[in-house]
Design a protein around this motif. Structure first.
Motif, PDB file in Angstrom:
ATOM      1  N   ARG A 198      16.430 -38.213  17.815  1.00 31.09           N
ATOM      2  CA  ARG A 198      15.934 -38.712  19.415  1.00 31.09           C
ATOM      3  C   ARG A 198      14.926 -37.786  20.078  1.00 31.09           C
ATOM      4  N   LYS A 199      14.611 -36.749  19.462  1.00 29.25           N
ATOM      5  CA  LYS A 199      13.800 -35.696  20.102  1.00 29.25           C
ATOM      6  C   LYS A 199      12.144 -35.538  19.255  1.00 29.25           C
ATOM      7  N   GLN A 258       8.977 -51.060  23.546  1.00 37.48           N
ATOM      8  CA  GLN A 258       8.006 -49.876  23.618  1.00 37.48           C
ATOM      9  C   GLN A 258       6.484 -50.154  23.157  1.00 37.48           C
ATOM     10  N   GLY A 308      13.767 -46.243  27.157  1.00 38.40           N
ATOM     11  CA  GLY A 308      14.950 -45.991  27.643  1.00 38.40           C
ATOM     12  C   GLY A 308      15.581 -44.654  27.395  1.00 38.40           C
ATOM     13  N   LYS A 309      16.566 -44.248  28.255  1.00 39.42           N
ATOM     14  CA  LYS A 309      17.223 -43.093  28.123  1.00 39.42           C
ATOM     15  C   LYS A 309      18.328 -42.934  27.150  1.00 39.42           C
ATOM     16  N   ASP A 310      18.539 -44.385  26.645  1.00 44.00           N
ATOM     17  CA  ASP A 310      19.767 -44.517  25.643  1.00 44.00           C
ATOM     18  C   ASP A 310      19.310 -44.289  24.284  1.00 44.00           C
ATOM     19  N   SER A 311      20.384 -44.351  23.304  1.00 40.37           N
ATOM     20  CA  SER A 311      20.043 -44.043  21.938  1.00 40.37           C
ATOM     21  C   SER A 311      18.956 -44.598  21.311  1.00 40.37           C
ATOM     22  N   GLY A 346      16.590 -46.486  22.663  1.00 36.11           N
ATOM     23  CA  GLY A 346      15.062 -46.040  23.317  1.00 36.11           C
ATOM     24  C   GLY A 346      14.731 -44.874  22.766  1.00 36.11           C
ATOM     25  N   GLU A 347      15.590 -44.026  22.654  1.00 38.12           N
ATOM     26  CA  GLU A 347      14.820 -42.518  22.328  1.00 38.12           C
ATOM     27  C   GLU A 347      14.653 -42.286  20.953  1.00 38.12           C
ATOM     28  N   ARG A 368      11.490 -44.125  20.112  1.00 36.89           N
ATOM     29  CA  ARG A 368      10.317 -43.331  20.665  1.00 36.89           C
ATOM     30  C   ARG A 368      10.020 -42.260  19.657  1.00 36.89           C
ATOM     31  N   CYS A 369      11.147 -41.633  19.140  1.00 43.58           N
ATOM     32  CA  CYS A 369      11.011 -40.599  18.374  1.00 43.58           C
ATOM     33  C   CYS A 369      10.352 -41.258  16.950  1.00 43.58           C
TER      34      CYS A 369
END
Length: 381
Positions: free
Chosen positions: A297-298, A345, A352-355, A357-358, A361-362
């Protein structure tokens, strides 16, 4: 397994990893001639296998998004969500079947993507209060039958690796998925195994957890080799969580870490870490294993892992360098939710701040960094 004597210790490898960036910089300054290690051989993503209703969505994602991002490996975690025919008790007409898997495999071949099916082996045989289908259909295979009612007080159940029937049930399911996907590699999971060598198991009590874990890895590896498949697995149980300070989740504190010296070295290790980019890719590569970094996620962690993989690949020891294969993004959400978050995206919607979405993004930031270092026109190959 190693035939060249004792493998290096974790701390000797950590010391080498600590001085590696300095050595690389010095080599570059001196014009050492090591050369560009080239594009990452593995640029992958791990996803839950799509259900029937998401099959068309999955086919479009494979044919369009994955080549655009530069991905060349797709790990699909089926577990028991498949309409198996080899063992009638695992049939499920509502789940994807062999024809669906063949369509996914054909789309992957069309775009030069290796499809690797996956079943969680040993651990992860339950989630919350529900047992997964292996133990639901064959409760006698449980490592801890009758214990932990409602799965309270545990993370996930395990099957007993020494039960005489466990492989007679499991191997036909693996074989069927391999055939359906036309696969040359198979991911056996094996992460976060906490229930092992239980004192109440008549077969496992009193045995060394490392020996039990290694024995199951060897059994799976031998079977997959027999059917022409390379073994992939998660690497956390091979890391000493106490000595490294990594802890019990992304590493082992129940004694399985010693198994790393007891298993074949051609297994591809997916070295997952979600909070920090540890030096563990160097550990696995120096131990003789092919390895990929696996974030979630990061983006900062993902890019840190990518940097460590690239540093190994640029190192002076070409054997070790060649074992740092690349990166595999994990997602830990359904196929549909991930793809919809990804597509939003791409269309300009903020993550989003959900799993989903994160993770999306990652994935996008990691693969943008991977593509940036690739020769023009190479991303889709």
């Amino acid at each position: 397994m190693s035939t060249t004597g004792a493998r290096p210790s974790f701390f000797s490898i950590l010391l080498a990893a600590a001085v590696l960036p300095v050595a690389l910089a010095a080599g570059a300054a001196e014009g050492s001639g090591r050369g560009d290690p080239g594009p990452l051989p593995v640029r992958g993503i791990h996803l839950a296998a799509p259900g029937k209703r998401d099959l068309d969505l999955a086919l479009d994602f494979i044919r369009n998004a994955l080549p655009r991002e530069g991905a060349n490996v797709l790990i699909l975690e089926f577990n028991y969500a498949f309409d198996f025919k080899s063992r009638p008790e695992f049939s499920d007409p509502s789940a994807p079947n062999a024809d669906d898997a063949a369509r996914l495999a054909a789309a992957c071949r069309e775009k030069g993507i290796e499809l690797i099916p996956m079943i969680n082996c040993l651990g992860h045989q339950s989630w919350a209060a529900r047992n997964d289908r292996l133990l639901a259909k064959h409760p006698e295979l449980d490592e801890t039958p009758g214990k932990f009612p409602g799965n309270k007080g545990i993370y996930c159940r395990s099957y007993c690796p020494l039960h005489p029937e466990v492989h007679r049930v499991l191997f036909p399911l693996i074989d069927e998925l391999v055939r359906a996907c036309g696969a040359k590699a198979f991911h056996v999971g094996m992460d976060e195994v906490f229930l092992l060598a239980d004192p109440d198991c008549p077969r496992c009590k009193g045995k060394d957890p490392a020996e039990l874990f290694a024995g199951e890895v060897r059994a799976l590896h031998a079977h997959l080799k027999e059917i022409g498949c390379r073994t992939w697995m998660w690497g956390d149980r091979f890391i000493d969580g106490k000595a490294t300070g990594i802890g019990e989740w992304e590493a082992s504190t129940n004694g399985t870490h010693r198994a790393i010296d007891l298993v074949p070295e051609d297994i591809v290790i997916c070295d997952w870490h979600y909070e920090k980019a540890h030096d563990t890719p160097a550990f696995f590569a120096a131990k003789g294993f092919p390895v990929v970094g696996s974030p979630w996620r990061k983006p900062g962690v993902a890019l840190g892992q990518l940097e460590k993989v690239r540093a190994i690949r640029a190192g002076a020891d070409r054997d070790v360098a060649g074992r740092a294969l690349g990166m595999v993004q994990t997602t830990w959400c359904g196929f549909g939710p991930f793809v919809r978050a990804y597509e939003a995206q791409v269309a300009g919607v903020a993550p989003g701040k959900d799993s989903p979405g994160e993770a999306a993004r990652c994935f996008r930031e990691l693969f943008a960094a991977i593509r940036a270092a690739m020769p023009a026109g190479h991303a889709g190959s």
